[in-house]
Write a protein that holds these residues in place. Structure first.
Motif, short mmCIF file in Angstrom:
data_model
loop_
_atom_site.label_atom_id
_atom_site.label_comp_id
_atom_site.label_asym_id
_atom_site.label_seq_id
_atom_site.Cartn_x
_atom_site.Cartn_y
_atom_site.Cartn_z
N VAL A 77 9.38 45.16 -66.27
CA VAL A 77 8.50 46.08 -65.55
C VAL A 77 7.67 45.28 -64.56
N SER A 78 7.60 45.78 -63.33
CA SER A 78 6.87 45.08 -62.27
C SER A 78 5.51 45.73 -62.04
N LEU A 79 4.48 44.90 -62.02
CA LEU A 79 3.12 45.34 -61.72
C LEU A 79 2.85 45.03 -60.25
N ILE A 80 2.61 46.07 -59.46
CA ILE A 80 2.52 45.93 -58.01
C ILE A 80 1.18 46.47 -57.52
N GLY A 81 0.56 45.76 -56.59
CA GLY A 81 -0.68 46.22 -56.01
C GLY A 81 -1.16 45.27 -54.94
N LEU A 82 -2.03 45.75 -54.08
CA LEU A 82 -2.63 44.90 -53.05
C LEU A 82 -3.53 43.84 -53.69
N ASN A 83 -3.90 42.83 -52.93
CA ASN A 83 -4.88 41.86 -53.41
C ASN A 83 -6.17 42.60 -53.78
N GLY A 84 -6.69 42.31 -54.96
CA GLY A 84 -7.92 42.95 -55.41
C GLY A 84 -7.72 44.30 -56.06
N ALA A 85 -6.45 44.72 -56.24
CA ALA A 85 -6.19 46.04 -56.83
C ALA A 85 -6.47 46.08 -58.33
N GLY A 86 -6.43 44.91 -58.99
CA GLY A 86 -6.66 44.86 -60.43
C GLY A 86 -5.51 44.26 -61.22
#
Length: 245
Positions: A31-40
């Motif tokens: 499972v991939s955890l994806i988010g912008l910098n600072g998203a958590g």
């Protein structure tokens, strides 16, 4: 069983960075955890690996809850950080020895596995070298070998492709696929979306500490049909929308 995160809220000091997160990573799943910098993403990972105490919620690996049995929980988990963390006074051989002792591994079996991993990542002639002096990519390989020499039920991998050469990336992806087949659960944070699209079973999109979406790519493509067909297209559209909310 894998990883189960229920209603997780946490952060630094008294300020919540992640809010009411609920997700899972099943055995045999990447499972991939994806988010912008600072998203958590990093805060989520730090809670999963036990570096931070949740404000509320629970985290379990194969039914073992972090708050109830920290030692047993952590022995089920192996972590590969984005920035390698190595002991300057230890050789590569000694790093592996320490890992085997920490996880209480059978040394004969563990060293057989270690030699296979060392050959795969072209480190087998460097056992008596000091990895703290290696290049970033080679230090990352040391972290990979130390993690995968264990019998962990959950692997948490943070931006693993940074600094690795193409051959090492391919070796790592093969290794992840092998451990998936053996029933390990793998949570991976990455910005390399084209690779994630090819190899990951599900995706967790996080924005401002909240999970915006969790599911497979096919369901995401159906839900966001007007944004494009690739994971990159969908994620960029969602990220831009989130910034304008």
């Amino acid at each position: 069983m894998g990883l189960q995160v229920n209603n997780l809220t946490g952060g630094y000091s008294s300020v919540p960075v992640i809010k009411d997160e609920t997700f899972d990573v099943q055995s045999g799943e990447l499972v991939s955890l994806i988010g912008l910098n600072g998203a958590g993403k990093s805060t989520t990972i730090n809670h999963v690996i036990g570096l931070m105490t949740p404000f509320s919620g629970s985290i379990t690996v194969d039914g073992i809850e972090l708050q109830q049995n920290v030692r047993q929980y952590k022995q089920q988990l192996a972590y590969i950080p984005e920035m390698p963390v190595l002991y300057p006074e230890l050789t590569l051989r000694e790093h592996l020895d320490v890992t085997m002792m920490a996880y209480q591994l059978d040394r004969t079996t563990a060293w057989k596995r270690a030699h296979e991993l060392l050959r795969r990542f072209r480190l087998d002639n460097k056992l008596d070298w000091f990895p703290a002096n290696f290049s970033k990519g080679m230090r990352q390989k040391v972290m990979i070998v130390c993690a995968f020499v264990t019998d962990a039920r959950l692997f948490v991998i943070d931006e693993p492709f940074t600094g690795l050469d193409p051959l090492a990336i391919d070796d790592l992806l093969e290794l992840i696929t092998e451990r998936k087949r053996q029933g390990a659960a793998i949570l991976m944070s990455t910005h390399v979306l084209d690779t994630a699209e090819k190899y990951c079973d599900r995706f967790i999109l996080i924005n401002d500490g909240h999970i915006n979406y969790e599911g497979p790519l096919a369901a995401m493509q159906k839900r966001y049909a007007d944004t494009g067909s690739t994971l990159t297209d969908i994620y960029l559209a969602m990220a831009r929308d989130g910034q304008h909310e």
